[in-house]
Design a protein around this motif. Sequence first.
Motif, PDB file in Angstrom:
ATOM      1  N   ILE A 206      21.715  -7.442  16.517  1.00 51.56           N
ATOM      2  CA  ILE A 206      20.432  -7.609  15.835  1.00 51.56           C
ATOM      3  C   ILE A 206      20.345  -9.036  15.295  1.00 51.56           C
ATOM      4  O   ILE A 206      21.275  -9.499  14.625  1.00 51.56           O
ATOM      5  CB  ILE A 206      20.277  -6.593  14.685  1.00 51.56           C
ATOM      6  CG1 ILE A 206      20.482  -5.169  15.200  1.00 51.56           C
ATOM      7  CG2 ILE A 206      18.912  -6.745  14.022  1.00 51.56           C
ATOM      8  CD1 ILE A 206      19.528  -4.774  16.304  1.00 51.56           C
ATOM      9  N   THR A 209      17.879 -13.115  11.559  1.00 51.01           N
ATOM     10  CA  THR A 209      16.593 -13.224  10.863  1.00 51.01           C
ATOM     11  C   THR A 209      16.052 -11.838  10.508  1.00 51.01           C
ATOM     12  O   THR A 209      15.494 -11.642   9.425  1.00 51.01           O
ATOM     13  CB  THR A 209      15.568 -13.959  11.734  1.00 51.01           C
ATOM     14  OG1 THR A 209      15.538 -13.352  13.045  1.00 51.01           O
ATOM     15  CG2 THR A 209      15.935 -15.428  11.879  1.00 51.01           C
ATOM     16  N   VAL A 210      16.218 -10.885  11.427  1.00 44.48           N
ATOM     17  CA  VAL A 210      15.764  -9.517  11.178  1.00 44.48           C
ATOM     18  C   VAL A 210      16.607  -8.876  10.070  1.00 44.48           C
ATOM     19  O   VAL A 210      16.084  -8.223   9.166  1.00 44.48           O
ATOM     20  CB  VAL A 210      15.846  -8.676  12.463  1.00 44.48           C
ATOM     21  CG1 VAL A 210      15.510  -7.212  12.171  1.00 44.48           C
ATOM     22  CG2 VAL A 210      14.917  -9.233  13.520  1.00 44.48           C
ATOM     23  N   ARG A 213      15.572 -10.132   6.658  1.00 47.54           N
ATOM     24  CA  ARG A 213      14.349  -9.508   6.149  1.00 47.54           C
ATOM     25  C   ARG A 213      14.625  -8.099   5.647  1.00 47.54           C
ATOM     26  O   ARG A 213      14.100  -7.679   4.619  1.00 47.54           O
ATOM     27  CB  ARG A 213      13.279  -9.484   7.241  1.00 47.54           C
ATOM     28  CG  ARG A 213      12.631 -10.836   7.513  1.00 47.54           C
ATOM     29  CD  ARG A 213      11.339 -10.682   8.281  1.00 47.54           C
ATOM     30  NE  ARG A 213      11.555 -10.101   9.602  1.00 47.54           N
ATOM     31  CZ  ARG A 213      11.800 -10.796  10.702  1.00 47.54           C
ATOM     32  NH1 ARG A 213      11.861 -12.121  10.636  1.00 47.54           N
ATOM     33  NH2 ARG A 213      11.984 -10.191  11.851  1.00 47.54           N
ATOM     34  N   GLN A 214      15.430  -7.355   6.379  1.00 47.22           N
ATOM     35  CA  GLN A 214      15.757  -5.996   5.961  1.00 47.22           C
ATOM     36  C   GLN A 214      16.500  -5.988   4.622  1.00 47.22           C
ATOM     37  O   GLN A 214      16.271  -5.144   3.768  1.00 47.22           O
ATOM     38  CB  GLN A 214      16.617  -5.318   7.031  1.00 47.22           C
ATOM     39  CG  GLN A 214      15.880  -4.902   8.286  1.00 47.22           C
ATOM     40  CD  GLN A 214      15.198  -3.548   8.124  1.00 47.22           C
ATOM     41  OE1 GLN A 214      13.985  -3.469   7.981  1.00 47.22           O
ATOM     42  NE2 GLN A 214      15.969  -2.485   8.143  1.00 47.22           N
TER      43      GLN A 214
END
Length: 249
Positions: A206, A209-210, A213-214
Amino acid sequence: MKHMETNGGRRGTGHSPKTLRNKYGFLSGALGAAVPKLIPANPCAGRRLPRGDGESDHDMRMLTRDEFTALLTAVTPHWKPLVEFMVASGMRWGEVVALQPRHVDVKAGTVKVRQAWKYSDTEGYYLGPPKTKRSRRTVDVPARILEGLDLSNEWVFVNRDGGPIRYHGFKPRVWDKAVARAGLDPRPTPHDLRHTYASWQLAGGIPITVVSRQLGHESIQVTVDIYGDVDRSSTRAAADFMDQILSRT
């Protein structure tokens, strides 16, 4: 308190700043409630505490899949949904225990982070905004996890009396006992489930960046500083990409 700064803790060299603040806050709250009926003043008032950065003031402990399975098995049934949700969402402790049913969208598979439990010497526990501006976010959580939640109470996760869960009660009475039964060494803290979430996500490819955010980090740099060494999948992909280009020349 001074003794605890240099003694005890995981390595016997002292407790982390965060642990000291938690213990001090609990003690100060108890003594403050005794003023003025039982004692004339709160001896904890005005005490200066060591500072920590909140997310990295203790060594990170990232659980393997087998270790988490052992931990979850050792947790008593009432607390299993909470522990599984924490590792599935990567949310902070204060955010998780402040969730209310209105924040959960089972159909969409999302949870809105809009508040967190906080503590002060003067107010005790109170609901406040999440840690940073980026912490106000919508987190994607596996549908299976959300479908298993009991959304009939005021809070998504409650203690055995139906009230909000407090860290100073949960950790010694539930968490520490489960960790001991699971035989985990070094012993993880509840916050390490957040680190575990991040490590599993990054190891699974993953994008960081994702994951950032999470997690609700203020910036991507915070995530890189904490988990950059874990994100081997991205660097491996970069090396493979270059190999593909060079092999064509």
